[in-house]
Design a protein around this motif. Structure first.
Motif, mmCIF file in Angstrom:
data_model
loop_
_atom_site.group_PDB
_atom_site.id
_atom_site.type_symbol
_atom_site.label_atom_id
_atom_site.label_comp_id
_atom_site.label_asym_id
_atom_site.label_seq_id
_atom_site.Cartn_x
_atom_site.Cartn_y
_atom_site.Cartn_z
ATOM 1 N N GLU A 1 -5.861 14.154 27.405
ATOM 2 C CA GLU A 1 -5.527 15.219 26.459
ATOM 3 C C GLU A 1 -4.635 14.690 25.332
ATOM 4 O O GLU A 1 -4.764 15.095 24.173
ATOM 5 N N GLY A 2 -3.732 13.773 25.680
ATOM 6 C CA GLY A 2 -2.900 13.155 24.650
ATOM 7 C C GLY A 2 -3.735 12.340 23.675
ATOM 8 O O GLY A 2 -3.501 12.381 22.454
ATOM 9 N N ALA A 3 -4.725 11.623 24.183
ATOM 10 C CA ALA A 3 -5.626 10.871 23.306
ATOM 11 C C ALA A 3 -6.419 11.827 22.416
ATOM 12 O O ALA A 3 -6.607 11.560 21.215
ATOM 13 N N ARG A 4 -6.871 12.924 22.985
ATOM 14 C CA ARG A 4 -7.589 13.936 22.177
ATOM 15 C C ARG A 4 -6.722 14.427 21.038
ATOM 16 O O ARG A 4 -7.193 14.575 19.900
ATOM 17 N N TYR A 5 -5.452 14.677 21.333
ATOM 18 C CA TYR A 5 -4.526 15.161 20.308
ATOM 19 C C TYR A 5 -4.430 14.160 19.155
ATOM 20 O O TYR A 5 -4.513 14.538 17.980
ATOM 21 N N LEU A 6 -4.261 12.871 19.475
ATOM 22 C CA LEU A 6 -4.161 11.851 18.429
ATOM 23 C C LEU A 6 -5.458 11.707 17.649
ATOM 24 O O LEU A 6 -5.454 11.552 16.426
ATOM 25 N N ILE A 7 -6.571 11.756 18.345
ATOM 26 C CA ILE A 7 -7.877 11.618 17.693
ATOM 27 C C ILE A 7 -8.125 12.788 16.752
ATOM 28 O O ILE A 7 -8.560 12.615 15.607
ATOM 29 N N GLU A 8 -7.828 14.007 17.212
ATOM 30 C CA GLU A 8 -8.049 15.188 16.382
ATOM 31 C C GLU A 8 -7.161 15.176 15.140
ATOM 32 O O GLU A 8 -7.521 15.746 14.111
ATOM 33 N N HIS A 9 -6.000 14.513 15.251
ATOM 34 C CA HIS A 9 -5.102 14.394 14.098
ATOM 35 C C HIS A 9 -5.329 13.097 13.325
ATOM 36 O O HIS A 9 -4.551 12.790 12.417
ATOM 37 N N ARG A 10 -6.381 12.362 13.706
ATOM 38 C CA ARG A 10 -6.721 11.112 13.015
ATOM 39 C C ARG A 10 -5.482 10.251 12.812
ATOM 40 O O ARG A 10 -5.271 9.673 11.759
ATOM 41 N N LEU A 11 -4.631 10.260 13.834
ATOM 42 C CA LEU A 11 -3.423 9.435 13.934
ATOM 43 C C LEU A 11 -2.265 9.940 13.073
ATOM 44 O O LEU A 11 -1.116 9.880 13.498
ATOM 45 N N VAL A 12 -2.553 10.458 11.865
ATOM 46 C CA VAL A 12 -1.468 10.812 10.946
ATOM 47 C C VAL A 12 -1.726 12.097 10.155
ATOM 48 O O VAL A 12 -0.950 12.434 9.267
ATOM 49 N N CYS A 13 -2.787 12.807 10.477
ATOM 50 C CA CYS A 13 -3.215 13.913 9.618
ATOM 51 C C CYS A 13 -3.023 15.284 10.257
ATOM 52 O O CYS A 13 -3.061 15.443 11.482
ATOM 53 N N SER A 14 -2.854 16.271 9.400
ATOM 54 C CA SER A 14 -2.841 17.664 9.836
ATOM 55 C C SER A 14 -4.233 18.042 10.321
ATOM 56 O O SER A 14 -5.235 17.744 9.655
ATOM 57 N N LYS A 15 -4.300 18.683 11.450
ATOM 58 C CA LYS A 15 -5.594 19.081 11.990
ATOM 59 C C LYS A 15 -6.228 20.177 11.130
ATOM 60 O O LYS A 15 -7.451 20.210 10.954
#
Length: 304
Positions: free
Chosen positions: A177-191
């Motif tokens: 789930e933590g990886a999903r969070y980072l991926i969905e935010h493209r590492l640095v972006c607002s979802k």
């Protein structure tokens, strides 16, 4: 990796500080955490440099004693979570990223914190929000339900990098789930909007302590993919590599900012090892090591 004479001297200074400074007594709890020259920061810098075993054993024992006796072992979200006795009210209240950094230092040293202080891992696993991250702001758990990337990475790293057995179901979900969070935010972006949340995150920093930068997120995703046997998020990593390109040289990754910037929000006193390893514009062997790992895994999996 070769260590320069100057760097060796600065490492020895931090070791001597940790050996003799009385920063782990009940009367010096706040001095322990003092940004950026308290005892924990010396220990964290050595840990990030791969020199954790150089930390004096006496300092490790004092640090564990402080966590056992001077920290309130509950994240205070509501009034009911706080201490009631006058003695307990004197204890330090920690946040997720701070506690995770403590955990990584001591576990990397060889301490069995899951036996000695089991509440720390339980704390980290307990406070994942529905979006997959964590937040050190208690109000996120009662109102926004939105995570903070800064608060999220140290807990994820603590579980991913410091579990020397098969992950439990709870731990596996936590990491995925933590990886999903980072991926969905493209590492640095607002979802929601897709724009970069903080342009400072594009500048690698070292030592990081709890701070975030894009390479830290990329390294986590690469290690997560390897250790969890999950597909590497190549699109996200390739985008991250392009964003990081201005910090890359033939020698490695250049430091782009300092966490203790006197002109920034977290200025403060420093110590010589911190200064020596954080020169802006210098190639960091420690950041370069992470970059090489990301690059290796991405290209093994068919990245650009």
């Amino acid at each position: 990796m070769e260590t320069t004479q100057t760097l060796r001297l600065e490492i020895e200074k931090s070791i001597q500080f940790l050996e003799y400074a009385p920063h782990f007594t009940m009367d010096h709890g706040e001095c322990t955490r003092r940004k950026w020259d308290g005892a924990w920061w010396h220990m964290a810098a050595l840990y990030e440099m791969g020199e954790v075993r150089r930390i004096p054993q006496s300092s490790i024992e004092r640090a564990k004693y402080l966590l056992k006796t001077q920290v309130w072992p509950t994240f205070i979200i509501s009034e009911d979570d706080g201490p009631s006795s006058e003695r307990d009210k004197l204890k330090m209240d920690c946040c997720h990223c701070e506690l995770a950094v403590f955990y990584m230092i001591l576990t990397a040293y060889g301490c069995d914190l899951d036996k000695e202080l089991p509440w720390i891992r339980e704390w980290l696993l307990k406070h994942q929000l529905p979006d997959g991250g964590l937040n050190c702001d208690p109000e996120a758990y009662t109102h926004s339900r939105k995570s903070s990337i800064v608060s999220t990475l140290p807990p994820l790293e603590a579980i991913l990098l410091h579990t020397n057995r098969e992950f439990t179901v709870q731990e596996a979900v936590f990491l995925d789930e933590g990886a999903r969070y980072l991926i969905e935010h493209r590492l640095v972006c607002s979802k929601q909007k897709g724009d970069i949340i903080d342009v400072e995150w594009l500048k690698p920093c070292f030592p990081r302590f709890f701070e975030y930068d894009i390479l830290r997120g990329m390294f986590f995703l690469a290690e997560w993919s390897e250790r969890r046997n999950k597909p590497l998020p190549l699109e996200v990593l390739n985008e991250g590599m392009k964003r990081l390109s201005t910090s890359l040289t033939a020698e490695g990754v250049r430091i782009g900012r300092q966490i203790f910037d006197p002109q920034g929000p977290w200025g403060g006193h420093t110590f010589s090892l911190l200064v020596e390893t954080s020169n802006i514009g210098a190639v960091s062997p420690y950041l370069t090591r992470q970059w090489n790992r990301v690059f290796e895994l991405a290209h093994m999996d068919g990245g650009e």
